[in-house]
Enzyme design. Structure first.
Site, PDB file in Angstrom:
ATOM      1  N   HIS A  18       0.838  -1.206   0.000  1.00  0.00           N
ATOM      2  CA  HIS A  18       0.000   0.000   0.000  1.00  0.00           C
ATOM      3  C   HIS A  18       0.870   1.252   0.000  1.00  0.00           C
ATOM      4  O   HIS A  18       0.612   2.209  -0.734  1.00  0.00           O
ATOM      5  CB  HIS A  18      -0.897   0.049   1.243  1.00  0.00           C
ATOM      6  CG  HIS A  18      -1.949  -0.991   1.317  1.00  0.00           C
ATOM      7  ND1 HIS A  18      -2.084  -1.808   2.421  1.00  0.00           N
ATOM      8  CD2 HIS A  18      -2.937  -1.355   0.457  1.00  0.00           C
ATOM      9  CE1 HIS A  18      -3.119  -2.616   2.241  1.00  0.00           C
ATOM     10  NE2 HIS A  18      -3.644  -2.374   1.049  1.00  0.00           N
ATOM     11  N   LYS A  42     -16.904  -6.606   5.545  1.00  0.00           N
ATOM     12  CA  LYS A  42     -15.670  -7.142   6.122  1.00  0.00           C
ATOM     13  C   LYS A  42     -15.718  -7.062   7.642  1.00  0.00           C
ATOM     14  O   LYS A  42     -16.388  -6.204   8.210  1.00  0.00           O
ATOM     15  CB  LYS A  42     -14.453  -6.361   5.598  1.00  0.00           C
ATOM     16  CG  LYS A  42     -14.204  -6.573   4.115  1.00  0.00           C
ATOM     17  CD  LYS A  42     -12.911  -5.931   3.689  1.00  0.00           C
ATOM     18  CE  LYS A  42     -12.617  -6.212   2.216  1.00  0.00           C
ATOM     19  NZ  LYS A  42     -11.334  -5.665   1.799  1.00  0.00           N
ATOM     20  N   ARG A  91      -1.681  -5.865  -8.195  1.00  0.00           N
ATOM     21  CA  ARG A  91      -0.596  -6.780  -7.834  1.00  0.00           C
ATOM     22  C   ARG A  91      -0.342  -7.781  -8.936  1.00  0.00           C
ATOM     23  O   ARG A  91       0.784  -8.113  -9.243  1.00  0.00           O
ATOM     24  CB  ARG A  91      -0.938  -7.534  -6.546  1.00  0.00           C
ATOM     25  CG  ARG A  91      -1.021  -6.659  -5.325  1.00  0.00           C
ATOM     26  CD  ARG A  91      -1.544  -7.434  -4.166  1.00  0.00           C
ATOM     27  NE  ARG A  91      -2.956  -7.759  -4.436  1.00  0.00           N
ATOM     28  CZ  ARG A  91      -3.808  -8.180  -3.545  1.00  0.00           C
ATOM     29  NH1 ARG A  91      -3.433  -8.385  -2.322  1.00  0.00           N
ATOM     30  NH2 ARG A  91      -5.053  -8.422  -3.850  1.00  0.00           N
ATOM     31  N   SER A 129      -3.196  -7.590   2.948  1.00  0.00           N
ATOM     32  CA  SER A 129      -3.427  -7.445   4.380  1.00  0.00           C
ATOM     33  C   SER A 129      -3.825  -8.782   4.999  1.00  0.00           C
ATOM     34  O   SER A 129      -3.419  -9.107   6.118  1.00  0.00           O
ATOM     35  CB  SER A 129      -4.522  -6.407   4.644  1.00  0.00           C
ATOM     36  OG  SER A 129      -4.100  -5.129   4.236  1.00  0.00           O
TER      37      SER A 129
END
Length: 161
Positions: A18, A42, A91, A129
């Site tokens: 990040h 979440k 990514r 994460s």
């Protein structure tokens, strides 16, 4: 006029991947707002306030970065701060389809705010994460994956100090 870009995410917690995206965005845009979005789907490990504090500490070296929170549609937030761009990190190819869907929907909501994708550096292409939390939970070494203050906070959360 300062060009404002928004880097949205849940950042639970912020990783060096990040930070790579934020640093590179801050080098291009006059102001970068890192926005911790409160995603109701979440179950975060860190509270919104904890995430904001960790991001502020990790980006304190960047004078043109501001950290805020928002609940609701990203484009509503972007409009409210007169942002001209959204910055998203990619990514791997697997991220592309999801990001394309989000970007397409955002374009329907406001086609004047552009989305810019920044590829992460290769060393962070696997990093998320979720992976960091899983390794930290079992006392694994995460020092190269997160800022120092995040490593400390994770060890406290998981009582692996």
């Amino acid at each position: 006029m300062v060009k404002i870009a928004v880097v949205p995410g849940s950042f639970d917690p912020i990783t060096n991947g990040h930070l790579d995206i934020i640093n590179r965005g801050a080098a291009v845009f006059g102001q970068v707002n890192v926005v911790v979005l409160n995603n109701s789907s979440k179950n975060p490990l860190f509270s919104v306030d904890e995430r904001v504090k960790l991001i502020e500490e990790a980006t304190s070296h960047l004078s043109n970065v501001k950290v805020e929170t928002f609940s609701g549609l990203l484009m509503d937030y972007a409009e409210s701060v007169n942002a001209s761009a959204i910055i998203r990190g990619l990514r791997a190819v697997s991220d592309f389809e999801y990001e394309m869907q989000i970007t397409s929907m955002n374009r329907v909501l406001n086609d004047e705010i552009e989305t810019f994708f920044i590829m992460t550096k290769n060393q962070y292409s696997f990093l998320s994460s979720s992976i960091v939390k899983e390794v930290a939970k079992y006392g694994g070494h995460i020092g190269e994956l997160v800022p120092p203050q995040v490593e400390v906070a994770l060890k406290k959360k998981y009582n692996t100090v």
